[in-house]
Design a protein around this motif. Structure first.
Motif, PDB file in Angstrom:
ATOM      1  N   GLN A 147      49.631-112.178  32.507  1.00 15.53           N
ATOM      2  CA  GLN A 147      50.717-111.370  31.955  1.00 15.53           C
ATOM      3  C   GLN A 147      51.599-110.761  33.039  1.00 15.53           C
ATOM      4  N   VAL A 148      51.001-110.324  34.146  1.00 12.48           N
ATOM      5  CA  VAL A 148      51.820-109.784  35.234  1.00 12.48           C
ATOM      6  C   VAL A 148      51.459-110.560  36.501  1.00 12.48           C
ATOM      7  N   PRO A 149      51.917-111.786  36.652  1.00 16.61           N
ATOM      8  CA  PRO A 149      51.465-112.646  37.752  1.00 16.61           C
ATOM      9  C   PRO A 149      51.770-112.102  39.144  1.00 16.61           C
ATOM     10  N   VAL A 150      53.003-111.589  39.345  1.00 16.03           N
ATOM     11  CA  VAL A 150      53.349-111.102  40.681  1.00 16.03           C
ATOM     12  C   VAL A 150      52.417-109.964  41.072  1.00 16.03           C
ATOM     13  N   THR A 151      52.195-109.062  40.125  1.00 15.22           N
ATOM     14  CA  THR A 151      51.288-107.951  40.387  1.00 15.22           C
ATOM     15  C   THR A 151      49.900-108.471  40.728  1.00 15.22           C
ATOM     16  N   PHE A 152      49.467-109.474  39.977  1.00 11.21           N
ATOM     17  CA  PHE A 152      48.130-110.029  40.221  1.00 11.21           C
ATOM     18  C   PHE A 152      48.014-110.553  41.637  1.00 11.21           C
ATOM     19  N   TRP A 153      48.970-111.373  42.049  1.00  7.70           N
ATOM     20  CA  TRP A 153      48.850-111.968  43.385  1.00  7.70           C
ATOM     21  C   TRP A 153      48.919-110.937  44.485  1.00  7.70           C
ATOM     22  N   THR A 154      49.819-109.968  44.345  1.00  3.11           N
ATOM     23  CA  THR A 154      49.906-108.944  45.386  1.00  3.11           C
ATOM     24  C   THR A 154      48.658-108.073  45.397  1.00  3.11           C
ATOM     25  N   PHE A 155      48.161-107.776  44.223  1.00  2.13           N
ATOM     26  CA  PHE A 155      46.928-106.977  44.153  1.00  2.13           C
ATOM     27  C   PHE A 155      45.777-107.737  44.779  1.00  2.13           C
ATOM     28  N   LEU A 156      45.755-109.041  44.533  1.00  2.00           N
ATOM     29  CA  LEU A 156      44.695-109.864  45.108  1.00  2.00           C
ATOM     30  C   LEU A 156      44.761-109.841  46.627  1.00  2.00           C
ATOM     31  N   ILE A 157      45.976-109.973  47.163  1.00  2.00           N
ATOM     32  CA  ILE A 157      46.142-109.916  48.607  1.00  2.00           C
ATOM     33  C   ILE A 157      45.666-108.570  49.146  1.00  2.00           C
ATOM     34  N   GLY A 158      46.043-107.512  48.480  1.00  4.67           N
ATOM     35  CA  GLY A 158      45.605-106.203  48.931  1.00  4.67           C
ATOM     36  C   GLY A 158      44.094-106.055  48.871  1.00  4.67           C
ATOM     37  N   MET A 160      60.546-102.151  41.493  1.00  2.00           N
ATOM     38  CA  MET A 160      59.134-101.819  41.656  1.00  2.00           C
ATOM     39  C   MET A 160      58.387-102.966  42.317  1.00  2.00           C
ATOM     40  N   THR A 161      58.841-104.186  42.105  1.00  3.82           N
ATOM     41  CA  THR A 161      58.108-105.321  42.625  1.00  3.82           C
ATOM     42  C   THR A 161      58.358-105.528  44.108  1.00  3.82           C
ATOM     43  N   ALA A 162      59.602-105.291  44.538  1.00  2.00           N
ATOM     44  CA  ALA A 162      59.927-105.567  45.939  1.00  2.00           C
ATOM     45  C   ALA A 162      59.049-104.840  46.938  1.00  2.00           C
ATOM     46  N   PRO A 163      58.853-103.519  46.801  1.00  2.00           N
ATOM     47  CA  PRO A 163      58.000-102.856  47.781  1.00  2.00           C
ATOM     48  C   PRO A 163      56.585-103.426  47.788  1.00  2.00           C
ATOM     49  N   VAL A 164      56.092-103.760  46.608  1.00  2.00           N
ATOM     50  CA  VAL A 164      54.731-104.278  46.507  1.00  2.00           C
ATOM     51  C   VAL A 164      54.624-105.588  47.268  1.00  2.00           C
ATOM     52  N   VAL A 165      55.620-106.424  47.118  1.00  2.00           N
ATOM     53  CA  VAL A 165      55.604-107.710  47.822  1.00  2.00           C
ATOM     54  C   VAL A 165      55.665-107.500  49.331  1.00  2.00           C
ATOM     55  N   ILE A 166      56.552-106.591  49.753  1.00  2.00           N
ATOM     56  CA  ILE A 166      56.671-106.330  51.194  1.00  2.00           C
ATOM     57  C   ILE A 166      55.346-105.861  51.772  1.00  2.00           C
ATOM     58  N   LEU A 167      54.694-104.970  51.042  1.00  2.00           N
ATOM     59  CA  LEU A 167      53.411-104.456  51.512  1.00  2.00           C
ATOM     60  C   LEU A 167      52.365-105.561  51.551  1.00  2.00           C
ATOM     61  N   ALA A 168      52.442-106.470  50.607  1.00  2.00           N
ATOM     62  CA  ALA A 168      51.491-107.576  50.614  1.00  2.00           C
ATOM     63  C   ALA A 168      51.679-108.429  51.864  1.00  2.00           C
ATOM     64  N   VAL A 169      52.921-108.695  52.180  1.00  2.00           N
ATOM     65  CA  VAL A 169      53.206-109.478  53.388  1.00  2.00           C
ATOM     66  C   VAL A 169      52.649-108.774  54.623  1.00  2.00           C
ATOM     67  N   LEU A 170      52.901-107.481  54.689  1.00  2.59           N
ATOM     68  CA  LEU A 170      52.415-106.724  55.842  1.00  2.59           C
ATOM     69  C   LEU A 170      50.897-106.717  55.892  1.00  2.59           C
ATOM     70  N   SER A 171      50.242-106.665  54.715  1.00  2.00           N
ATOM     71  CA  SER A 171      48.778-106.631  54.696  1.00  2.00           C
ATOM     72  C   SER A 171      48.201-107.892  55.324  1.00  2.00           C
TER      73      SER A 171
END
Lengths: 103, 630, 170
Positions: free
Chosen positions: B374-385, B458-469
């Motif tokens: 349902q929220v794929p982008v959130t899932f992938w970034t959360f997984l990375i984190g 809301m998604t952009a910061p999450v993605v940026i943080l995922a990249v940095l992680s």
């Protein structure tokens, strides 16, 4: 007719009379007797003055006695007038009856 | 470029002032522009200053910008001056950049709240205070920032003040950290009276000169500063406030209680490392406290059902790692872990915020499920984190930072095998509970439907943080993988280098393999226990010993109850019994006495003349007696 | 001459004791007059004949006569019985007696300790007293006359009976 009277004894007499008058003021309840005892005390004080004046041979003691006399006269007249007022108001001569200013 | 240093804390303060005074008159867009923009500009200024700092080699590797003298009282002359060296540069960059990303995120996250302007005002004040803390040249200015962040933490935890539970949580946070703050200020007093200054570099130089290693004063000063750090960083025994602080909005938890404020304690210890080096006993205590806390929090995180509370305990645990690193003398390793932790923890909190928001404020992750589709982008970034938090080998930043800490714990002369074992067990627990969240929330059957999907802002910061992680770890590779030491070399200008006991450095490869195995084992254990419909974990929790352990760990090892029994209840009892204020009784007693005396004396006014005459006579007797006989 | 002094002193003390212990007011007054007469005699012995005369004429002859008139005016007869009760109760006069005795003891102590010599050397006649009054103490004379005036006015006003007012008050 001079005599060498021991002045100490004169003063002791004055003290005794004064104390007797004081006793009368404190122990009697009738206004008349209280006023009378005050007169006794005044008299005793005058006696003391005269006795003291007699030591120095000056007139000062006697002059003081004259003033005491004048004062006693004024005081007695006013005092008795007040006593009459009180008697007419309270119908009694008991000093303790005029005790409503208390607390 | 370096002269822009003063802008960095000033811009957020300016943002706070504008929003505090005029926030009511601005529109949502205006408020967001001011709130996010001030921190954004501050971040740009931070980059500029960093460029200036890195572009030239300054003598002594530091830069001081004196702003103005603060006060001058009897030989005590602190100034408002900012100190920039490698350590404060790293802290500053993280605070401003992560802060900017979180502000951006919350501009959409909090859009429907009625306290929008108030929120950004508090957040700006927080960022400004944190930057003051990090850039302070003397301990008094640092303490000012310290108190400022404590205040903002209180204000933001209790942001939704209409709910009484939030106010209680905010108060709890404030009071517990206050215990630490008191220890810290006593430590500052001690330092000032003995060394005559609070200017940090001067202080450390004088301490090294005058105090012998292990002297009583050094131990006392270090212990008191440690007390302050424990309060702010939620370590044993002052860790009880952080789980309850999750009552605040998710961006607040991300910024304050994950990335920045709770690491202030770590910064303090790193900043005053000379004093800690002078008191080895206290430094050892730092390591032991770190180890104990990370285990305690790890076990507690296994049993929580609220997704944010798991992350809160996780934060306590990871800061325990940082303390462990500081305690064994791995100063740079601790800061490295701080940086990576800031990235992935903020990411996890923001992701949790998205999930909670999407499911209409549902916090209990066991009521969620199947959100993967349902929220794929959130899932992938959360997984990375989550992977970074679990230190998934080689590809995540968390792996490199945690590995460095574990290596130093093993190899450093101040480390010990027991501490290393604790760290390893902690790593296992970390993977376990982290992937518990992932499996329970994102896999399985969907129990609730998503009502609101996050927007771009809301998604952009999450993605940026995922990249940095992922990428942030590659600046520091251990010797077994091709030695890259950019980070530690950089920080070596500000912090002492780690010492490695002879014969310890050879174990690097072996340790790395062990650590990788452990974290992977944790992931598999999580899969085994928590994946699927009939969870094995539920079966285990159903057994009698399982139930007892579950309850014990769920309540955070019973600390709340302990404090309630030994501290809160006696105090409340005393306050209640003193309700009629025994000091007040003195004054009431005086009044009563005067009243009685008055009653007594007024008996003498009985209106009888003879009584008065007797009084006169009695007085005459007494006076004559005095005159004659004395 | 000393014998006269001591004799009059004795009479004065005895009659004063009688004054303060009588139940009937007129009796007390008469005893007081006896006391005054003996004090006058003492004055005479001490060489103050003018004062002795004044004592008899003014104190005994005017002030106490005023007392007698006022008591007659009051017309109190049956109150003698109630007064007797108060007089006889020991608790009424033990306190004052004690106080008076202490005071007397103190005064005697002071007087005996001081010790003055004999006196009554010469007679101070009326002429000297008069001269002294009207030269040295003339202000006192004026003040005494004002006092007497005040007493006169006060006594007149207080003694006045206003019939209409009396009905309204208590």
């Amino acid at each position: 007719m001079t005599a060498s009277v021991n002045l100490d004894h004169g003063l002791i007499l004055a003290a005794a009379l004064f104390v007797l008058g004081l006793f009368g003021v404190l122990a009697r309840r009738n206004i008349i007797f209280i006023l009378l005892s005050i007169e006794v005390m005044l008299n005793a004080a005058g006696l003391a003055f005269v006795v003291a004046g007699a030591k120095w041979g000056e007139t000062d003691g006697q002059v003081m006695f004259i003033f005491i006399l004048a004062m006693a006269a004024a005081e007695v007249s006013v005092g008795l007038a007040l006593m009459l007022r009180m008697y007419h108001m309270l119908k009694t001569l008991d000093a303790d009856a005029a005790g409503s200013m208390k607390g | 470029m370096l002269e822009f240093l003063w802008l960095i804390p000033t811009l957020p303060f300016a943002g706070f002032l504008v929003l505090a005074l005029a926030g009511g008159r601005l529109s949502r867009g205006g408020i967001a522009a001011v709130g996010v923009g001030s921190v954004g500009l501050s971040s740009i200024a931070a980059f500029a200053v960093a460029a200036g700092f890195l572009g030239q080699t300054l003598p002594g590797h530091f830069y001081v910008q004196r702003l103005w003298p603060w006060m001058s009282v009897g030989g005590f002359t602190p100034e408002i001056s900012l100190y920039l060296d490698a350590l404060s540069l790293v802290m500053m960059m993280v605070v401003t950049f992560v802060g900017f990303l979180i502000h951006l995120y919350s501009s959409e996250f909090m859009i429907e709240e009625e306290g929008y302007g108030r929120f950004f005002a508090y957040m700006n004040l927080f960022v400004g205070s944190m930057l003051t803390l990090v850039l302070a040249d003397n301990l008094l200015l640092l303490y000012l920032g310290w108190e400022g962040v404590g205040l903002c933490s209180y204000l933001l935890i209790g942001f939704w003040y209409k709910e009484p539970a939030n106010g209680l949580a905010a108060r709890k946070a404030f009071v517990v950290t206050r215990v630490g703050d008191t220890a810290m200020i006593v430590g500052l007093f001690l330092l000032f009276t003995n060394l005559g200054t609070l200017q940090i570099q001067e202080l450390m130089r004088l301490a090294a000169e005058r105090w012998a290693v292990g002297s009583g004063l050094a131990i006392a000063a270090a212990a008191l500063l440690l007390g302050g750090a424990l309060g702010k960083s939620a370590q044993l025994p002052l860790q009880t406030w952080l789980p309850d602080a999750m009552a605040g909005p998710s961006p607040v938890s991300a910024l304050i209680h994950a990335a920045t404020m709770v690491t202030a304690g770590v910064y303090l210890i790193a900043r005053t490392h000379v004093i800690f080096s002078l008191a080895p006993v206290v430094q050892e205590a730092v390591a032991v406290i770190g180890a104990l806390t990370l285990l305690l929090a790890g076990f507690s995180a296994l049993t929580q059902t609220d997704i944010k509370r798991v992350l809160a305990y996780s934060t306590i645990s990871q800061i325990g790692y940082m303390f462990l690193a500081l305690g064994v003398g791995a100063w740079s390793a601790a800061i490295f872990h701080f940086m990576t932790h800031a990235f992935f923890k903020a990411l996890l909190f923001l992701g949790a915020g998205i999930v909670i928001n999407a499911l209409h404020d549902e916090h209990n992750m066991f009521k969620m499920g199947g959100l993967r589709t349902q929220v794929p982008v959130t899932f992938w970034t959360f997984l990375i984190g989550a992977s970074s938090l679990s230190a998934l080998p080689f590809v995540t930043a968390g792996f490199y930072s945690k590995d460095l800490i574990l290596f130093e714990t093993w190899a450093s002369p101040a480390g010990s095998r027991w501490l290393w074992a604790a760290g390893l067990l902690g790593a296992f627990l970390t993977s376990l509970y982290t992937f518990r969240i992932v499996f329970v929330t994102f896999f399985g059957d969907a129990k609730m439907q998503v009502s609101r999907k996050p927007g771009g802002i809301m998604t952009a910061p999450v993605v940026i943080l995922a990249v940095l992680s992922v990428l942030a770890g590659f600046i520091e590779l251990p010797s077994s993988l091709g030695e890259v030491r950019i980070f530690t070399n950089f920080l070596g200008n500000a912090l002492p280098a780690e010492t490695v006991s002879p014969g310890g450095s050879g174990d690097g490869m072996a340790l790395m393999i062990v650590a990788s195995a452990v974290s992977l084992a944790g992931i598999f254990a999580a899969y085994f226990l928590f994946f699927g419909k009939n969870r094995v974990a539920d079966l285990l929790a159903g057994l009698a010993p399982g139930r007892m352990l579950h309850r014990f760990w769920f309540s955070g090892w019973g600390f709340d109850r302990l404090y309630d029994l030994f501290l809160v209840r006696p105090f409340v009892w005393f306050a209640r019994s003193n309700k009629d204020d025994f000091t007040d009784l003195v004054y009431i007693g005086m009044i009563w006495l005067t009243g009685r005396f008055n009653n007594l004396l007024s008996l003498s006014q009985n209106g009888k003349i003879r009584f008065y005459a007797a009084g006169i006579a009695f007085g005459a007797v007494v006076v004559i007696a005095i005159a004659v006989f004395l | 001459m000393n014998a006269v002094f001591y004799l009059s002193a004795f009479v004065a003390v005895i009659s004063t004791i009688m004054v303060i212990t009588r139940v009937n007011a007129v009796h007390a007054l008469l005893y007081f007059i006896v006391s005054l007469l003996s004090v006058a005699l003492i004055f005479f012995v001490l060489g103050a004949p003018f004062i002795a005369a004044l004592e008899v004429i003014i104190y005994a002859g005017a002030i106490l006569v005023l007392f007698v008139f006022v008591i007659m005016l009051l017309n109190i007869g049956s109150e003698a019985a109630e007064k007797e009760k108060q007089l006889l109760s020991p608790q009424a006069w033990t306190g004052p007696a004690l106080l008076a005795a202490v005071l007397l003891a103190e005064l005697i102590y002071v007087l005996v300790k001081g010790g003055s010599g004999a006196g009554g050397i010469g007679i101070i006649g009326p002429k000297q007293v008069g001269v002294s009054l009207l030269t040295k103490y003339v202000i006192g004379v004026e003040l005494a006359s004002m006092l007497l005036l005040a007493g006169l006015v006060g006594a007149y006003h207080l003694g006045k009976r206003d019939r209409t007012k009396k009905r309204r008050t208590a």
